[in-house]
Design a protein around this motif. Sequence first.
Motif, PDB file in Angstrom:
ATOM      1  N   LEU A 180       0.811  -1.212   0.000  1.00  0.00           N
ATOM      2  CA  LEU A 180       0.000   0.000   0.000  1.00  0.00           C
ATOM      3  C   LEU A 180       0.852   1.273   0.000  1.00  0.00           C
ATOM      4  CD1 LEU A 180      -2.616  -1.194   2.613  1.00  0.00           C
ATOM      5  CD2 LEU A 180      -3.126  -0.614   0.225  1.00  0.00           C
ATOM      6  N   GLY A 181       2.127   1.137   0.375  1.00  0.00           N
ATOM      7  CA  GLY A 181       3.000   2.306   0.438  1.00  0.00           C
ATOM      8  C   GLY A 181       2.776   3.139   1.689  1.00  0.00           C
ATOM      9  N   ILE A 182       2.334   2.475   2.767  1.00  0.00           N
ATOM     10  CA  ILE A 182       2.134   3.166   4.040  1.00  0.00           C
ATOM     11  C   ILE A 182       2.899   2.417   5.127  1.00  0.00           C
ATOM     12  CG2 ILE A 182      -0.111   4.120   3.393  1.00  0.00           C
ATOM     13  CD1 ILE A 182      -1.475   1.943   5.029  1.00  0.00           C
ATOM     14  N   HIS A 183       3.083   3.066   6.256  1.00  0.00           N
ATOM     15  CA  HIS A 183       3.764   2.445   7.382  1.00  0.00           C
ATOM     16  C   HIS A 183       2.828   1.426   8.026  1.00  0.00           C
ATOM     17  CE1 HIS A 183       5.843   2.067  11.233  1.00  0.00           C
ATOM     18  NE2 HIS A 183       6.909   2.525  10.594  1.00  0.00           N
ATOM     19  N   ARG A 184       3.392   0.355   8.558  1.00  0.00           N
ATOM     20  CA  ARG A 184       2.578  -0.684   9.195  1.00  0.00           C
ATOM     21  C   ARG A 184       1.740  -0.128  10.336  1.00  0.00           C
ATOM     22  NH1 ARG A 184       3.075  -4.466  13.356  1.00  0.00           N
ATOM     23  NH2 ARG A 184       5.144  -3.695  13.857  1.00  0.00           N
ATOM     24  N   ALA A 185       2.293   0.822  11.096  1.00  0.00           N
ATOM     25  CA  ALA A 185       1.539   1.431  12.203  1.00  0.00           C
ATOM     26  C   ALA A 185       0.306   2.174  11.679  1.00  0.00           C
ATOM     27  CB  ALA A 185       2.433   2.378  12.997  1.00  0.00           C
ATOM     28  N   THR A 186       0.440   2.800  10.527  1.00  0.00           N
ATOM     29  CA  THR A 186      -0.696   3.499   9.920  1.00  0.00           C
ATOM     30  C   THR A 186      -1.767   2.495   9.513  1.00  0.00           C
ATOM     31  OG1 THR A 186       0.758   5.243   9.103  1.00  0.00           O
ATOM     32  CG2 THR A 186      -1.399   5.049   8.045  1.00  0.00           C
ATOM     33  N   LEU A 187      -1.344   1.393   8.913  1.00  0.00           N
ATOM     34  CA  LEU A 187      -2.298   0.353   8.534  1.00  0.00           C
ATOM     35  C   LEU A 187      -3.012  -0.191   9.766  1.00  0.00           C
ATOM     36  CD1 LEU A 187      -3.632  -1.572   6.529  1.00  0.00           C
ATOM     37  CD2 LEU A 187      -1.632  -3.070   6.773  1.00  0.00           C
ATOM     38  N   ARG A 188      -2.255  -0.482  10.822  1.00  0.00           N
ATOM     39  CA  ARG A 188      -2.857  -1.013  12.051  1.00  0.00           C
ATOM     40  C   ARG A 188      -3.860  -0.023  12.643  1.00  0.00           C
ATOM     41  NH1 ARG A 188      -0.851  -5.382  14.436  1.00  0.00           N
ATOM     42  NH2 ARG A 188      -1.158  -4.592  16.546  1.00  0.00           N
ATOM     43  N   LYS A 189      -3.524   1.264  12.632  1.00  0.00           N
ATOM     44  CA  LYS A 189      -4.419   2.308  13.153  1.00  0.00           C
ATOM     45  C   LYS A 189      -5.715   2.341  12.344  1.00  0.00           C
ATOM     46  CE  LYS A 189      -4.839   7.275  13.508  1.00  0.00           C
ATOM     47  NZ  LYS A 189      -4.394   8.492  12.869  1.00  0.00           N
ATOM     48  N   LYS A 190      -5.597   2.294  11.019  1.00  0.00           N
ATOM     49  CA  LYS A 190      -6.776   2.314  10.151  1.00  0.00           C
ATOM     50  C   LYS A 190      -7.632   1.067  10.354  1.00  0.00           C
ATOM     51  CE  LYS A 190      -6.345   6.021   7.523  1.00  0.00           C
ATOM     52  NZ  LYS A 190      -7.449   6.970   7.313  1.00  0.00           N
ATOM     53  N   LEU A 191      -6.985  -0.085  10.505  1.00  0.00           N
ATOM     54  CA  LEU A 191      -7.733  -1.324  10.742  1.00  0.00           C
ATOM     55  C   LEU A 191      -8.532  -1.229  12.034  1.00  0.00           C
ATOM     56  CD1 LEU A 191      -5.091  -4.011   9.653  1.00  0.00           C
ATOM     57  CD2 LEU A 191      -7.088  -3.217   8.362  1.00  0.00           C
ATOM     58  N   ARG A 192      -7.922  -0.650  13.076  1.00  0.00           N
ATOM     59  CA  ARG A 192      -8.636  -0.447  14.353  1.00  0.00           C
ATOM     60  C   ARG A 192      -9.819   0.498  14.150  1.00  0.00           C
ATOM     61  NH1 ARG A 192      -3.571  -0.409  16.569  1.00  0.00           N
ATOM     62  NH2 ARG A 192      -3.471   1.858  16.555  1.00  0.00           N
ATOM     63  N   GLU A 193      -9.583   1.608  13.457  1.00  0.00           N
ATOM     64  CA  GLU A 193     -10.654   2.597  13.218  1.00  0.00           C
ATOM     65  C   GLU A 193     -11.856   1.968  12.527  1.00  0.00           C
ATOM     66  OE1 GLU A 193      -9.257   5.940  10.950  1.00  0.00           O
ATOM     67  OE2 GLU A 193      -7.748   6.466  12.442  1.00  0.00           O
ATOM     68  N   TYR A 194     -11.595   1.069  11.586  1.00  0.00           N
ATOM     69  CA  TYR A 194     -12.657   0.454  10.801  1.00  0.00           C
ATOM     70  C   TYR A 194     -13.165  -0.850  11.406  1.00  0.00           C
ATOM     71  CZ  TYR A 194     -11.323   3.807   7.157  1.00  0.00           C
ATOM     72  OH  TYR A 194     -11.056   4.945   6.448  1.00  0.00           O
TER      73      TYR A 194
END
Length: 101
Positions: A83-97
């Motif tokens: 995705l071209g994003i940091h893993r922490a950003t992905l984890r944060k988004k997964l939590r949000e959703y």
Amino acid sequence: MGPTPRRTNSGGNRLNAAADHRSKPRPPLRDHVATSIRRYLGDLNGSGTENLYEIALRELEIPLFIEVLSHCDGNQSRAAAMLGIHRATLRKKLREYGLEQ
């Protein structure tokens, strides 16, 4: 009567559905998004929305994350890299959703 002959290309390789699919030009993702946005706006039937940008991002990100994670067999590091994003950003988004695994 013998077996039905197979179609071949000039190199003699058997053509198959996958090769035929790859050779067809595909519309860019933005065309699919534009069609969906047009349909959504039409479905509003004159009603407005105040947060279309937020709605559109959410509606794109959720299936994007689900499909990329599935493609990466649930590996968040690989998915984040794809995705071209940091893993922490992905984890944060997964939590949000509510998509945490």
